[in-house]
Design a protein around this motif. Sequence first.
Motif, PDB file in Angstrom:
ATOM      1  N   GLU A  65       0.831  -1.200   0.000  1.00 51.59           N
ATOM      2  CA  GLU A  65       0.000   0.000   0.000  1.00 51.59           C
ATOM      3  C   GLU A  65       0.870   1.256   0.000  1.00 51.59           C
ATOM      4  O   GLU A  65       1.836   1.364   0.746  1.00 51.59           O
ATOM      5  CB  GLU A  65      -0.909   0.014   1.235  1.00 51.59           C
ATOM      6  N   VAL A  66       0.501   2.207  -0.843  1.00 51.84           N
ATOM      7  CA  VAL A  66       1.172   3.498  -0.865  1.00 51.84           C
ATOM      8  C   VAL A  66       0.441   4.424   0.104  1.00 51.84           C
ATOM      9  O   VAL A  66      -0.785   4.529   0.075  1.00 51.84           O
ATOM     10  CB  VAL A  66       1.176   4.096  -2.282  1.00 51.84           C
ATOM     11  N   ILE A  67       1.202   5.071   0.965  1.00 46.48           N
ATOM     12  CA  ILE A  67       0.624   5.915   1.994  1.00 46.48           C
ATOM     13  C   ILE A  67       0.352   7.310   1.448  1.00 46.48           C
ATOM     14  O   ILE A  67       1.186   7.899   0.773  1.00 46.48           O
ATOM     15  CB  ILE A  67       1.573   5.999   3.206  1.00 46.48           C
ATOM     16  N   LYS A  68      -0.820   7.837   1.764  1.00 46.46           N
ATOM     17  CA  LYS A  68      -1.172   9.197   1.376  1.00 46.46           C
ATOM     18  C   LYS A  68      -0.813  10.147   2.519  1.00 46.46           C
ATOM     19  O   LYS A  68      -1.196   9.922   3.651  1.00 46.46           O
ATOM     20  CB  LYS A  68      -2.662   9.289   1.086  1.00 46.46           C
ATOM     21  N   CYS A  69      -0.077  11.185   2.208  1.00 51.20           N
ATOM     22  CA  CYS A  69       0.307  12.133   3.250  1.00 51.20           C
ATOM     23  C   CYS A  69       0.734  13.448   2.608  1.00 51.20           C
ATOM     24  O   CYS A  69       1.875  13.588   2.162  1.00 51.20           O
ATOM     25  CB  CYS A  69       1.439  11.557   4.107  1.00 51.20           C
ATOM     26  N   LYS A  70      -0.169  14.413   2.551  1.00 50.27           N
ATOM     27  CA  LYS A  70       0.162  15.694   1.945  1.00 50.27           C
ATOM     28  C   LYS A  70       1.079  16.545   2.820  1.00 50.27           C
ATOM     29  O   LYS A  70       1.816  17.386   2.326  1.00 50.27           O
ATOM     30  CB  LYS A  70      -1.131  16.463   1.648  1.00 50.27           C
ATOM     31  N   SER A  71       1.003  16.311   4.126  1.00 46.30           N
ATOM     32  CA  SER A  71       1.732  17.185   5.044  1.00 46.30           C
ATOM     33  C   SER A  71       3.073  16.612   5.489  1.00 46.30           C
ATOM     34  O   SER A  71       3.766  17.238   6.285  1.00 46.30           O
ATOM     35  CB  SER A  71       0.877  17.468   6.280  1.00 46.30           C
ATOM     36  N   CYS A  72       3.459  15.437   5.009  1.00 44.68           N
ATOM     37  CA  CYS A  72       4.698  14.802   5.467  1.00 44.68           C
ATOM     38  C   CYS A  72       5.935  15.519   4.929  1.00 44.68           C
ATOM     39  O   CYS A  72       5.947  16.007   3.791  1.00 44.68           O
ATOM     40  CB  CYS A  72       4.749  13.345   5.010  1.00 44.68           C
ATOM     41  N   LYS A  73       6.980  15.507   5.728  1.00 46.79           N
ATOM     42  CA  LYS A  73       8.310  15.897   5.267  1.00 46.79           C
ATOM     43  C   LYS A  73       8.912  14.660   4.605  1.00 46.79           C
ATOM     44  O   LYS A  73       8.981  13.599   5.220  1.00 46.79           O
ATOM     45  CB  LYS A  73       9.169  16.343   6.444  1.00 46.79           C
ATOM     46  N   VAL A  74       9.342  14.751   3.377  1.00 47.33           N
ATOM     47  CA  VAL A  74       9.820  13.598   2.616  1.00 47.33           C
ATOM     48  C   VAL A  74      11.343  13.561   2.668  1.00 47.33           C
ATOM     49  O   VAL A  74      12.010  14.573   2.418  1.00 47.33           O
ATOM     50  CB  VAL A  74       9.334  13.655   1.164  1.00 47.33           C
TER      51      VAL A  74
ATOM     52  N   LYS B  51      11.092   7.804   1.371  1.00 59.41           N
ATOM     53  CA  LYS B  51      10.823   7.408   0.000  1.00 59.41           C
ATOM     54  C   LYS B  51      11.054   5.917  -0.190  1.00 59.41           C
ATOM     55  O   LYS B  51      12.001   5.336   0.343  1.00 59.41           O
ATOM     56  CB  LYS B  51      11.719   8.183  -0.970  1.00 59.41           C
ATOM     57  N   ALA B  52      10.185   5.290  -0.963  1.00 55.43           N
ATOM     58  CA  ALA B  52      10.311   3.863  -1.237  1.00 55.43           C
ATOM     59  C   ALA B  52      11.585   3.579  -2.019  1.00 55.43           C
ATOM     60  O   ALA B  52      12.060   4.398  -2.799  1.00 55.43           O
ATOM     61  CB  ALA B  52       9.095   3.372  -2.009  1.00 55.43           C
ATOM     62  N   GLY B  53      12.138   2.392  -1.778  1.00 56.43           N
ATOM     63  CA  GLY B  53      13.353   1.983  -2.464  1.00 56.43           C
ATOM     64  C   GLY B  53      14.345   1.366  -1.492  1.00 56.43           C
ATOM     65  O   GLY B  53      14.046   1.153  -0.313  1.00 56.43           O
ATOM     66  N   ASP B  54      15.529   1.074  -1.993  1.00 51.88           N
ATOM     67  CA  ASP B  54      16.585   0.492  -1.165  1.00 51.88           C
ATOM     68  C   ASP B  54      17.299   1.584  -0.376  1.00 51.88           C
ATOM     69  O   ASP B  54      17.744   2.589  -0.936  1.00 51.88           O
ATOM     70  CB  ASP B  54      17.608  -0.242  -2.039  1.00 51.88           C
ATOM     71  N   TRP B  55      17.415   1.360   0.915  1.00 46.40           N
ATOM     72  CA  TRP B  55      18.161   2.251   1.802  1.00 46.40           C
ATOM     73  C   TRP B  55      19.393   1.472   2.270  1.00 46.40           C
ATOM     74  O   TRP B  55      19.315   0.677   3.202  1.00 46.40           O
ATOM     75  CB  TRP B  55      17.299   2.688   2.978  1.00 46.40           C
TER      76      TRP B  55
ATOM     77  N   ALA C 257       1.471  12.079  23.675  1.00 41.73           N
ATOM     78  CA  ALA C 257       0.591  10.925  23.480  1.00 41.73           C
ATOM     79  C   ALA C 257      -0.498  11.231  22.460  1.00 41.73           C
ATOM     80  O   ALA C 257      -0.889  10.364  21.676  1.00 41.73           O
ATOM     81  CB  ALA C 257      -0.024  10.518  24.817  1.00 41.73           C
ATOM     82  N   GLN C 258      -0.980  12.470  22.454  1.00 36.54           N
ATOM     83  CA  GLN C 258      -2.026  12.853  21.510  1.00 36.54           C
ATOM     84  C   GLN C 258      -1.458  13.223  20.142  1.00 36.54           C
ATOM     85  O   GLN C 258      -2.142  13.095  19.130  1.00 36.54           O
ATOM     86  CB  GLN C 258      -2.817  14.049  22.062  1.00 36.54           C
ATOM     87  N   GLN C 259      -0.202  13.695  20.104  1.00 34.27           N
ATOM     88  CA  GLN C 259       0.415  14.129  18.864  1.00 34.27           C
ATOM     89  C   GLN C 259       1.829  13.561  18.746  1.00 34.27           C
ATOM     90  O   GLN C 259       2.822  14.264  18.908  1.00 34.27           O
ATOM     91  CB  GLN C 259       0.466  15.655  18.805  1.00 34.27           C
ATOM     92  N   PRO C 260       1.930  12.245  18.459  1.00 32.74           N
ATOM     93  CA  PRO C 260       3.263  11.675  18.281  1.00 32.74           C
ATOM     94  C   PRO C 260       3.911  12.181  16.998  1.00 32.74           C
ATOM     95  O   PRO C 260       3.242  12.718  16.110  1.00 32.74           O
ATOM     96  CB  PRO C 260       2.988  10.172  18.205  1.00 32.74           C
ATOM     97  N   ILE C 261       5.192  12.003  16.906  1.00 35.00           N
ATOM     98  CA  ILE C 261       5.932  12.272  15.674  1.00 35.00           C
ATOM     99  C   ILE C 261       6.073  10.937  14.950  1.00 35.00           C
ATOM    100  O   ILE C 261       6.515   9.954  15.542  1.00 35.00           O
ATOM    101  CB  ILE C 261       7.303  12.883  15.973  1.00 35.00           C
ATOM    102  N   VAL C 262       5.711  10.899  13.679  1.00 35.93           N
ATOM    103  CA  VAL C 262       5.637   9.636  12.944  1.00 35.93           C
ATOM    104  C   VAL C 262       6.668   9.609  11.820  1.00 35.93           C
ATOM    105  O   VAL C 262       6.788  10.560  11.044  1.00 35.93           O
ATOM    106  CB  VAL C 262       4.225   9.428  12.370  1.00 35.93           C
ATOM    107  N   LEU C 263       7.389   8.499  11.743  1.00 37.23           N
ATOM    108  CA  LEU C 263       8.297   8.200  10.637  1.00 37.23           C
ATOM    109  C   LEU C 263       7.705   7.008   9.899  1.00 37.23           C
ATOM    110  O   LEU C 263       7.618   5.916  10.464  1.00 37.23           O
ATOM    111  CB  LEU C 263       9.699   7.880  11.154  1.00 37.23           C
ATOM    112  N   ILE C 264       7.311   7.196   8.629  1.00 35.20           N
ATOM    113  CA  ILE C 264       6.553   6.156   7.942  1.00 35.20           C
ATOM    114  C   ILE C 264       7.106   5.928   6.541  1.00 35.20           C
ATOM    115  O   ILE C 264       7.625   6.845   5.890  1.00 35.20           O
ATOM    116  CB  ILE C 264       5.060   6.535   7.867  1.00 35.20           C
ATOM    117  N   ALA C 265       7.021   4.681   6.092  1.00 31.64           N
ATOM    118  CA  ALA C 265       7.438   4.343   4.737  1.00 31.64           C
ATOM    119  C   ALA C 265       6.427   4.868   3.729  1.00 31.64           C
ATOM    120  O   ALA C 265       5.214   4.810   3.956  1.00 31.64           O
ATOM    121  CB  ALA C 265       7.568   2.831   4.594  1.00 31.64           C
TER     122      ALA C 265
END
Length: 507
Positions: free
Chosen positions: A51-60, A81-85, A98-106
Amino acid sequence: MIKVAVRYFLILVLLGGVISCKKSDKEKKDDDSGVVVPPPGDGDGGNNDGEVIKCKSCKVITSAAELSALTLSAGDSVMMKAGDWNNQRLVFKGKGTAQQPIVLIAEKLGGVIMKGTSSLQIDGEYLEVNGLNFKDGLAPANVTLLIAFTSSSKGCRLTNTSIVDYNPASATTDYRWVSINGTKNRLDHCYIKGKAHQGATVVIWGRNSSLEHRIDHNYFGTRPDLGNNGGETIRVGTSDYYLSESNVIIEENIFDKCNGETEIISNKMSKNIIRNNLFFESRGTLCLRHGNGTEVYGNYIIGNNVAAAGGIRIVGESHLVYNNYIQGITQTGQYCAISLLDGVPNAAPSEYFQVKNAKIVGNTIVNCSQAFEIGAGKGGNGRTVPPANCTLANNLVQQKVGATLLKLADTPENFTYVGNMAYAVGATMPQGFVQISQQLGITVFGTYEPQSGSPAFGAFQGTFPFYTSADVGAKALDDMHKALLKSEGIGPSWVTGLGNALVIKAL
């Protein structure tokens, strides 16, 4: 604008997670402005793979250096960004809430491939990492931890992530795959398989205060036998902290052929809960090695007559072992279905403490070579102090021909046996056990339960504040345990087929 955590936590509620979070009507209208994460799959061919994640506000970001350069605040989200790291040492820092965590997502779940000597450090408060894929790599030189929650971490989370075959060239190289320090951290819905070198797969490090970590809904896949100590799948603490009440919860995980050593889970601190897990054909034991007052309940331990698959080992004081289901264990002695070990006189923290005040209540043991041993391991490692002041009550046993129901390897002190029942072929009933003539019936899962009219129904004796039941033996399969045995809701959303081979053999 909706914050990342609110959206993701709501999805987890639909998943059957324990986090409860309700969106307002206004928030529901704004879903595509933040992260939208699909729910974890059922482990048996779900449709969320890739699944490709939708996120307009993310820092890429495209590298670990770019992550380190960011200054992150509560509610921020970062997309990899998707790919080999390759050879990327991620250091994820920040202070969320707890209400506003910082998220790092693929960007694509499972599509960020951590390779080479890549690693991850989670260093802050309320940080969440989601959707990474560690594959066919190894920890960097001079680093003993692949994924590390630091000592200052609090309320952080690693979820929906896999670590597969991340092995160095030598099996004697010692490092952990997941190291958990800090407090109130969580490891959930991950797939962790193939650790073929020295060191526990997951370690929770001790301290002289409550930890309150949670390990849940993970699929721990095959781990080969190391042939020596130090190959636990999960280790909680060390002997130095055995009296610390850590309040760790390990629940609704699957341990599939986790054969690293004789201890699959090694509990070495006090006041933990190990509940509702499935141990499948794993050549080891659920071991209460140090500490006091841990509860073990609702677990399914399925040996399928695999050699060296073991049950529950008990050391220490005031443990509660109840409502567990154990089937097809061929081991005897201290590795039988449930064993209470002898202790060492005046034991040092690293030795074996006397078993005292344990309560073994309402468990079902089916077709095992030996149901119980008291005083197990007598004489080994200086163990000469028998268990004392323990209770075996309302346990239900169905024996194989020639199996041992209860062995006293040492003479226990002040034991209570009450309300136990056994269908025991050719066995003489020990004190506190009643022979029953009716066998158990087989469920569609290959497990066994009392049939209609069984004397186990309504025969529960005594009062135990920690466990209420009318019947002898473990409770019948409920929806949660049925899902567990089918691997539903276990592991990442994007890994399919988990649990397909979990076939319980009716023996």
